[in-house]
Design an enzyme around this catalytic site. Structure first.
Site, short mmCIF file in Angstrom:
data_model
loop_
_atom_site.label_atom_id
_atom_site.label_comp_id
_atom_site.label_asym_id
_atom_site.label_seq_id
_atom_site.Cartn_x
_atom_site.Cartn_y
_atom_site.Cartn_z
N ASP A 187 84.74 -5.97 -36.51
CA ASP A 187 84.48 -5.39 -35.19
C ASP A 187 85.25 -6.29 -34.22
O ASP A 187 86.20 -6.97 -34.65
CB ASP A 187 82.97 -5.37 -34.88
CG ASP A 187 82.63 -4.54 -33.63
OD1 ASP A 187 82.62 -3.31 -33.71
OD2 ASP A 187 82.38 -5.12 -32.55
N LYS A 192 74.38 -4.12 -38.34
CA LYS A 192 75.40 -4.77 -37.50
C LYS A 192 75.12 -6.26 -37.49
O LYS A 192 73.99 -6.68 -37.74
CB LYS A 192 75.33 -4.23 -36.06
CG LYS A 192 76.58 -4.44 -35.26
CD LYS A 192 77.66 -3.40 -35.54
CE LYS A 192 78.98 -3.77 -34.95
NZ LYS A 192 79.99 -2.71 -35.08
P1 NDP Z 1 89.43 -6.10 -31.33
O1 NDP Z 1 88.81 -7.43 -31.27
O2 NDP Z 1 90.52 -5.84 -32.28
O3 NDP Z 1 89.95 -5.68 -29.88
C1 NDP Z 1 89.10 -5.65 -28.77
C2 NDP Z 1 89.92 -5.31 -27.54
O4 NDP Z 1 89.03 -5.10 -26.45
C3 NDP Z 1 90.85 -6.45 -27.12
O5 NDP Z 1 91.95 -5.91 -26.47
C4 NDP Z 1 89.97 -7.23 -26.14
O6 NDP Z 1 90.70 -8.01 -25.22
C5 NDP Z 1 89.24 -6.12 -25.45
N1 NDP Z 1 87.93 -6.59 -24.98
C6 NDP Z 1 86.94 -7.15 -25.72
N2 NDP Z 1 85.91 -7.47 -24.95
C7 NDP Z 1 86.24 -7.11 -23.70
C8 NDP Z 1 85.58 -7.19 -22.46
N3 NDP Z 1 84.35 -7.69 -22.34
N4 NDP Z 1 86.24 -6.69 -21.36
C9 NDP Z 1 87.49 -6.17 -21.47
N5 NDP Z 1 88.16 -6.08 -22.64
C10 NDP Z 1 87.54 -6.53 -23.72
O7 NDP Z 1 88.21 -5.08 -31.55
P2 NDP Z 1 88.25 -3.57 -32.08
O8 NDP Z 1 89.49 -2.91 -31.62
O9 NDP Z 1 87.93 -3.59 -33.51
O10 NDP Z 1 86.99 -2.95 -31.33
C11 NDP Z 1 87.08 -2.33 -30.05
C12 NDP Z 1 85.87 -1.43 -29.83
O11 NDP Z 1 85.83 -0.43 -30.86
C13 NDP Z 1 84.51 -2.12 -29.89
O12 NDP Z 1 83.62 -1.46 -29.01
C14 NDP Z 1 84.06 -1.87 -31.32
O13 NDP Z 1 82.65 -1.96 -31.46
C15 NDP Z 1 84.56 -0.45 -31.50
N6 NDP Z 1 84.72 0.00 -32.89
C16 NDP Z 1 85.55 -0.69 -33.75
C17 NDP Z 1 85.72 -0.23 -35.03
C18 NDP Z 1 86.69 -0.86 -35.97
O14 NDP Z 1 86.92 -0.29 -37.04
N7 NDP Z 1 87.31 -1.98 -35.64
C19 NDP Z 1 84.95 0.93 -35.54
C20 NDP Z 1 84.19 1.62 -34.53
C21 NDP Z 1 84.07 1.14 -33.26
P3 NDP Z 1 91.05 -9.54 -25.55
O15 NDP Z 1 92.22 -9.51 -26.47
O16 NDP Z 1 91.34 -10.14 -24.21
O17 NDP Z 1 89.82 -10.12 -26.18
#
Ligand code: NDP
Length: 447
Positions: free
Chosen positions: A166, A126
């Site tokens: 991510d 990571k």
């Molecule tokens: P994105 O950056 O596309 O989206 C993240 C989302 O979560 C946004 O809506 C963001 O809001 C919100 N967010 C981020 N940080 C916080 C916080 N501290 N409090 C509240 N909301 C928050 O990321 P992903 O969708 O790719 O990832 C989301 C989760 O899924 C993570 O935990 C990641 O590790 C996990 N994941 C992702 C994978 C992937 O393929 N992308 C694979 C496996 C797991 P805002 O727009 O306001 O920032």
């Protein structure tokens, strides 16, 4: 906790008590490995837990870049190469101001077992930076990504370490990172996944984590002879994972009643339509605006500033898809009270340990992230295979393979849990099944 596991855990805690997220993820895994460790002295003999909990390599570097005003900015860059027993390091890059060593170590540690569960030959890694892409222009993001890759490129390669996206790293960032890698190395190689289709990406990769989580949840629901049809589903987040989770739930006949971002939550009692979801996707991916703008556009959406979804309404299922520790004990209690029967983690470690315990004790089907969201990295593995073969599979082919992998992960979790007499405990099952393959490989490979 098994005595050996406890000893190793206490040692880690003494060494770096400030690494809270990392210690939380280690505790969760070690705690559920008890029955396996009790009956297999070899893991202690070969000191597998100690060796697994220390990254093989941690790379920390400076990322200087120039902003739109011509000022020099400085961020930290990281890559944690955690475990390569079963394949090249594989795991995403996170760009978010909260990024630190503890968060990346937790994510890298989880990734070891997740990748093992996919059945594909991928080790765990990571990385990322405390850079915040929010509010930055495309040129600033490009400047940052290019500087980040100028250093990272020395440490990665198609057979060594293959990063992906991510939080904060989507198609735009992967493009800039890959472009810089290609310039420096003069090579088009499968060194990043999540690439655009124009230069070597895989169909269904953007959808894969969200779709995969829904496929996993469907398998869990099947064990109770039910499905998502007409079910009220709460989703948190509105990024990559949340968007495609929502899309698939609607396809399955479910009602997506919430989505959120770091500012607040929208509630739609009637369930989002594909049309409303497309608006939200454009809002977040193209306009890069806040989710509250969706409530300003559609009169049947209510917006709750500063609130998470879980206590806003009753739901049959919850799919947390934003970030770590976003669903706590009080949220879990509200979900159970509202009749929730299934929680499946799209995000990594979104549910706090006491909330997990409460959900399991209340007979809620609980899919831990390392199993439920493994569809993303599995499809990254499929992207690497297509790159190596220099051909592209169709959407149907990739989706079919993804569905098959999620179903296999579900069976592997259930079988492993059943072996220790607790067939509904996917936490136990995922940890045992994910750990065993890596641990046995480490023994076979020697010290
Ligand atoms: P994105 O950056 O596309 O989206 C993240 C989302 O979560 C946004 O809506 C963001 O809001 C919100 N967010 C981020 N940080 C916080 C916080 N501290 N409090 C509240 N909301 C928050 O990321 P992903 O969708 O790719 O990832 C989301 C989760 O899924 C993570 O935990 C990641 O590790 C996990 N994941 C992702 C994978 C992937 O393929 N992308 C694979 C496996 C797991 P805002 O727009 O306001 O920032």
């Amino acid at each position: 906790m098994n005595n050996y596991a406890k000893l190793v855990y206490e040692g880690l805690k003494k060494e770096s008590p400030w690494e809270k997220e990392f210690l939380q993820s280690v505790f969760e895994v070690f705690d559920s490995l008890g029955p396996l460790l009790d009956s297999n002295a070899k893991y202690e003999k070969y000191r597998i837990l100690e060796r697994m909990a220390v990254p093989e390599r941690v790379i920390l570097f400076q990322v200087p870049w120039v902003d739109a005003k011509g000022q020099i900015q400085l961020n930290r860059g990281y890559r944690i190469q955690f475990n390569s027993a079963i394949g090249p390091y594989k795991g995403g890059l996170r760009f978010h101001p909260s990024v630190n060593l503890s968060i990346l170590k937790f994510l890298g540690f989880e990734q070891i077992f997740k990748n093992s569960l996919t059945t594909l030959p991928m080790g765990g890694g990571k990385g990322g930076s405390n850079f915040d892409p929010k509010g930055k222009s495309d040129i600033e993001v490009m400047n940052f990504c290019q500087s980040f890759m100028r250093e990272l490129q020395r440490h990665i390669g198609p057979d060594t370490d293959v990063p992906a996206g991510d939080i904060g790293v989507g198609a735009r960032e992967i493009g800039y990172l890959y472009g810089m890698y290609k310039k420096i190395r003069n090579a088009h190689e499968s060194v990043l996944t999540g690439k655009s289709l124009n230069y070597g990406g895989s169909l269904i990769r953007p959808e894969a984590t969200g779709y995969g989580n829904v496929y996993f949840a469907i398998e869990m629901l099947k064990t109770r002879r039910t499905d998502f049809d007409n079910r009220r589903v709460m989703i948190s987040g509105s990024g990559n994972v949340a968007q495609y989770t929502a899309w698939k739930i609607i396809n399955e006949g479910g009602k997506v009643i919430t989505m959120s971002d770091s500012n607040g939550t929208i509630l739609c009692e009637e369930g989002l339509t594909h049309e409303k979801l497309e608006f939200i996707m454009d809002l977040k991916n193209v306009q890069r605006k806040r989710i509250k703008e969706a409530a300003a556009k559609f009169s049947d959406l209510k917006y709750f500033e500063g609130q998470k979804p879980w206590r806003l309404a009753k739901a049959d299922a919850a799919l947390p898809s934003a970030t770590e520790n976003e669903l706590d004990l009080k949220d879990a209690e509200a979900l159970v009270k509202g009749g929730c029967i299934c929680v499946s983690e799209g995000a990594n470690m979104p549910t706090t340990p006491d909330a997990v315990e409460y959900l399991l004790a209340n007979n809620v089907l609980f899919g831990p992230g390392k199993a439920a969201n493994a569809g993303g990295v599995a499809t990254s593995g499929l992207e690497m295979t297509q790159n190596a073969m220099r051909l592209n599979w169709t959407s149907e082919e990739v989706d079919h393979k993804l569905r098959g992998i999620m179903s296999c992960i579900h069976s592997a979790c259930r079988d492993a849990a059943e072996e220790f007499g607790d067939h509904d405990n996917y936490v136990l099952g995922a940890n045992v099944a994910g750990f065993r393959k890596v641990a046995d490989a480490m023994i076979e490979l020697g010290v």
